[in-house]
Design a protein around this motif. Sequence first.
Motif, PDB file in Angstrom:
ATOM      1  N   GLN A 104      42.967  41.684  -7.000  1.00  0.00           N
ATOM      2  CA  GLN A 104      43.757  42.892  -7.220  1.00  0.00           C
ATOM      3  C   GLN A 104      44.904  42.623  -8.197  1.00  0.00           C
ATOM      4  O   GLN A 104      45.182  43.450  -9.065  1.00  0.00           O
ATOM      5  CB  GLN A 104      44.309  43.434  -5.891  1.00  0.00           C
ATOM      6  N   ASP A 105      45.560  41.481  -8.050  1.00  0.00           N
ATOM      7  CA  ASP A 105      46.639  41.121  -8.976  1.00  0.00           C
ATOM      8  C   ASP A 105      46.108  40.979 -10.399  1.00  0.00           C
ATOM      9  O   ASP A 105      46.739  41.450 -11.358  1.00  0.00           O
ATOM     10  CB  ASP A 105      47.307  39.814  -8.549  1.00  0.00           C
TER      11      ASP A 105
ATOM     12  N   ASN B 110      40.323  35.397  -4.038  1.00  0.00           N
ATOM     13  CA  ASN B 110      40.402  36.209  -2.822  1.00  0.00           C
ATOM     14  C   ASN B 110      40.764  37.624  -3.247  1.00  0.00           C
ATOM     15  O   ASN B 110      41.086  37.890  -4.391  1.00  0.00           O
ATOM     16  CB  ASN B 110      41.367  35.614  -1.789  1.00  0.00           C
ATOM     17  N   ASN B 111      40.712  38.553  -2.327  1.00  0.00           N
ATOM     18  CA  ASN B 111      40.913  39.966  -2.645  1.00  0.00           C
ATOM     19  C   ASN B 111      42.288  40.219  -3.269  1.00  0.00           C
ATOM     20  O   ASN B 111      42.417  40.966  -4.228  1.00  0.00           O
ATOM     21  CB  ASN B 111      40.720  40.813  -1.389  1.00  0.00           C
ATOM     22  N   SER B 112      43.321  39.589  -2.745  1.00  0.00           N
ATOM     23  CA  SER B 112      44.671  39.776  -3.259  1.00  0.00           C
ATOM     24  C   SER B 112      44.793  39.271  -4.696  1.00  0.00           C
ATOM     25  O   SER B 112      45.381  39.937  -5.555  1.00  0.00           O
ATOM     26  CB  SER B 112      45.677  39.059  -2.362  1.00  0.00           C
ATOM     27  N   GLU B 113      44.234  38.111  -4.959  1.00  0.00           N
ATOM     28  CA  GLU B 113      44.277  37.557  -6.313  1.00  0.00           C
ATOM     29  C   GLU B 113      43.493  38.431  -7.290  1.00  0.00           C
ATOM     30  O   GLU B 113      43.926  38.652  -8.423  1.00  0.00           O
ATOM     31  CB  GLU B 113      43.705  36.136  -6.327  1.00  0.00           C
TER      32      GLU B 113
ATOM     33  N   GLU C 149      45.357  44.405 -11.825  1.00  0.00           N
ATOM     34  CA  GLU C 149      46.604  45.094 -12.178  1.00  0.00           C
ATOM     35  C   GLU C 149      47.196  44.535 -13.475  1.00  0.00           C
ATOM     36  O   GLU C 149      47.662  45.287 -14.331  1.00  0.00           O
ATOM     37  CB  GLU C 149      47.614  44.973 -11.039  1.00  0.00           C
TER      38      GLU C 149
ATOM     39  N   ASP D 136      40.972  30.057  -4.425  1.00  0.00           N
ATOM     40  CA  ASP D 136      40.714  29.085  -3.376  1.00  0.00           C
ATOM     41  C   ASP D 136      39.967  27.889  -3.966  1.00  0.00           C
ATOM     42  O   ASP D 136      39.514  27.919  -5.098  1.00  0.00           O
ATOM     43  CB  ASP D 136      39.984  29.721  -2.189  1.00  0.00           C
TER      44      ASP D 136
END
Length: 86
Positions: free
Chosen positions: A13-14, A8-11, A17, A2
């Motif tokens: 996690q990506d 953010n949480n999704s980024e 991974e 952002d």
Amino acid sequence: MDPSGAFNNSELQDLIEQEKQRAMLNEMVAKLTSVCWDKCITGTPGSKFSSGEASCLTNCAQRYLDLSMMIAKRLQSMSQGQGFRG
């Protein structure tokens, strides 16, 4: 990311991974190198590999990668509830 520079949480996690996959790949390459080196290089290496050593290293690496891919596919199918089929 952002505008404030925070993930953010999704980024996040990506990113985690991707780092896990990179670590697994590095571990696989290290293992492959160790196993194939020990199997194929029996003496003190010179400036070049002999044709037998080069052939052995190529075959060893290919078998290792093929087996790793087969195991990964089986584990993936098992995790998707398809069970283990031989």
